[in-house]
Design a protein around this motif. Structure first.
Motif, mmCIF file in Angstrom:
data_model
loop_
_atom_site.group_PDB
_atom_site.id
_atom_site.type_symbol
_atom_site.label_atom_id
_atom_site.label_comp_id
_atom_site.label_asym_id
_atom_site.label_seq_id
_atom_site.Cartn_x
_atom_site.Cartn_y
_atom_site.Cartn_z
ATOM 1 N N LEU A 64 42.800 36.955 33.405
ATOM 2 C CA LEU A 64 44.113 36.698 33.999
ATOM 3 C C LEU A 64 44.593 35.280 33.699
ATOM 4 C CD1 LEU A 64 43.688 38.505 37.428
ATOM 5 C CD2 LEU A 64 44.993 39.292 35.432
ATOM 6 N N ALA A 65 43.666 34.342 33.616
ATOM 7 C CA ALA A 65 44.036 32.971 33.261
ATOM 8 C C ALA A 65 44.604 32.927 31.844
ATOM 9 C CB ALA A 65 42.828 32.048 33.387
ATOM 10 N N ILE A 66 44.016 33.695 30.945
ATOM 11 C CA ILE A 66 44.525 33.766 29.570
ATOM 12 C C ILE A 66 45.926 34.364 29.574
ATOM 13 C CG2 ILE A 66 44.217 34.871 27.315
ATOM 14 C CD1 ILE A 66 41.149 34.698 27.887
ATOM 15 N N LEU A 67 46.105 35.446 30.311
ATOM 16 C CA LEU A 67 47.413 36.088 30.399
ATOM 17 C C LEU A 67 48.443 35.135 31.005
ATOM 18 C CD1 LEU A 67 49.211 38.582 30.111
ATOM 19 C CD2 LEU A 67 48.381 39.317 32.366
ATOM 20 N N ARG A 68 48.042 34.399 32.037
ATOM 21 C CA ARG A 68 48.933 33.430 32.679
ATOM 22 C C ARG A 68 49.397 32.375 31.671
ATOM 23 N NH1 ARG A 68 45.451 31.655 36.206
ATOM 24 N NH2 ARG A 68 45.699 33.445 37.557
ATOM 25 N N LYS A 69 48.477 31.893 30.845
ATOM 26 C CA LYS A 69 48.819 30.899 29.812
ATOM 27 C C LYS A 69 49.789 31.480 28.787
ATOM 28 C CE LYS A 69 46.050 27.353 30.706
ATOM 29 N NZ LYS A 69 46.468 26.008 30.912
ATOM 30 N N ILE A 70 49.541 32.693 28.370
ATOM 31 C CA ILE A 70 50.406 33.351 27.384
ATOM 32 C C ILE A 70 51.819 33.484 27.937
ATOM 33 C CG2 ILE A 70 50.879 35.537 26.196
ATOM 34 C CD1 ILE A 70 47.780 35.847 25.985
ATOM 35 N N LEU A 71 51.924 33.991 29.174
ATOM 36 C CA LEU A 71 53.243 34.184 29.771
ATOM 37 C C LEU A 71 53.935 32.849 30.048
ATOM 38 C CD1 LEU A 71 52.477 37.129 32.205
ATOM 39 C CD2 LEU A 71 53.759 37.221 30.057
ATOM 40 N N GLY A 72 53.176 31.855 30.453
ATOM 41 C CA GLY A 72 53.751 30.525 30.681
ATOM 42 C C GLY A 72 54.315 29.932 29.398
ATOM 43 N N TYR A 73 53.582 30.113 28.312
ATOM 44 C CA TYR A 73 54.042 29.607 27.021
ATOM 45 C C TYR A 73 55.292 30.353 26.563
ATOM 46 C CZ TYR A 73 53.864 27.945 22.206
ATOM 47 O OH TYR A 73 54.173 27.382 20.996
ATOM 48 N N ALA A 74 55.312 31.662 26.768
ATOM 49 C CA ALA A 74 56.490 32.453 26.398
ATOM 50 C C ALA A 74 57.708 31.993 27.208
ATOM 51 C CB ALA A 74 56.228 33.940 26.634
ATOM 52 N N GLU A 75 57.493 31.694 28.477
ATOM 53 C CA GLU A 75 58.593 31.203 29.306
ATOM 54 C C GLU A 75 59.084 29.842 28.800
ATOM 55 O OE1 GLU A 75 59.593 30.726 33.999
ATOM 56 O OE2 GLU A 75 57.621 30.038 33.335
ATOM 57 N N GLU A 76 58.135 28.998 28.442
ATOM 58 C CA GLU A 76 58.456 27.669 27.908
ATOM 59 C C GLU A 76 59.309 27.776 26.643
ATOM 60 O OE1 GLU A 76 55.588 24.355 26.128
ATOM 61 O OE2 GLU A 76 54.991 24.998 28.151
ATOM 62 N N LEU A 77 59.022 28.773 25.824
ATOM 63 C CA LEU A 77 59.768 28.973 24.579
ATOM 64 C C LEU A 77 61.097 29.695 24.795
ATOM 65 C CD1 LEU A 77 56.909 30.067 22.150
ATOM 66 C CD2 LEU A 77 58.047 27.852 22.263
ATOM 67 N N GLY A 78 61.326 30.163 26.015
ATOM 68 C CA GLY A 78 62.567 30.876 26.306
ATOM 69 C C GLY A 78 62.536 32.336 25.910
ATOM 70 N N GLU A 79 61.335 32.888 25.760
ATOM 71 C CA GLU A 79 61.189 34.273 25.340
ATOM 72 C C GLU A 79 61.299 35.266 26.497
ATOM 73 O OE1 GLU A 79 60.910 35.467 22.209
ATOM 74 O OE2 GLU A 79 61.200 33.428 21.504
ATOM 75 N N LEU A 80 61.246 34.781 27.729
ATOM 76 C CA LEU A 80 61.314 35.667 28.889
ATOM 77 C C LEU A 80 62.687 35.554 29.537
ATOM 78 C CD1 LEU A 80 57.847 34.971 30.556
ATOM 79 C CD2 LEU A 80 58.452 36.779 28.963
ATOM 80 N N LYS A 81 63.253 36.689 29.908
ATOM 81 C CA LYS A 81 64.559 36.700 30.565
ATOM 82 C C LYS A 81 64.433 36.400 32.049
ATOM 83 C CE LYS A 81 66.249 39.943 27.207
ATOM 84 N NZ LYS A 81 66.184 41.320 26.828
#
Length: 88
Positions: A64-81
């Protein structure tokens, strides 16, 4: 002899190729989804499946920590709505 993967560490020790393959494999089911399609329901289902598979809480938390990092990075890049789900 099990070789350690130097690029990843888990809990202060090197991760073997077999352990890294298991982590990648377990996250692969979520990898079939678009990042913005991963919500609380999908995370909770993932956790339930891993527990049903007999995986320990420590391992699940590390995944889950890995998933959290992935999603956090995607948010940082503006990939999440929308903001990523809270992962506990």
């Amino acid at each position: 002899m099990r070789k350690a993967v130097s690029a990843q560490s888990r809990g202060g020790h090197r991760v073997t190729r077999e352990e890294w393959a298991e982590i990648r494999g377990s996250l692969a089911e979520l990898g079939q989804l678009r990042l913005d399609a991963i919500g609380t329901r999908e995370v909770e289902a993932f956790k339930a499946r891993r527990k049903q598979d007999g995986v320990g809480n420590k391992t699940i938390n590390e995944e889950l920590a890995i998933l959290r990092k992935i999603l956090g990075y995607a948010e940082e890049l503006g990939e999440l709505k929308t903001p990523p789900p809270k992962i506990r």
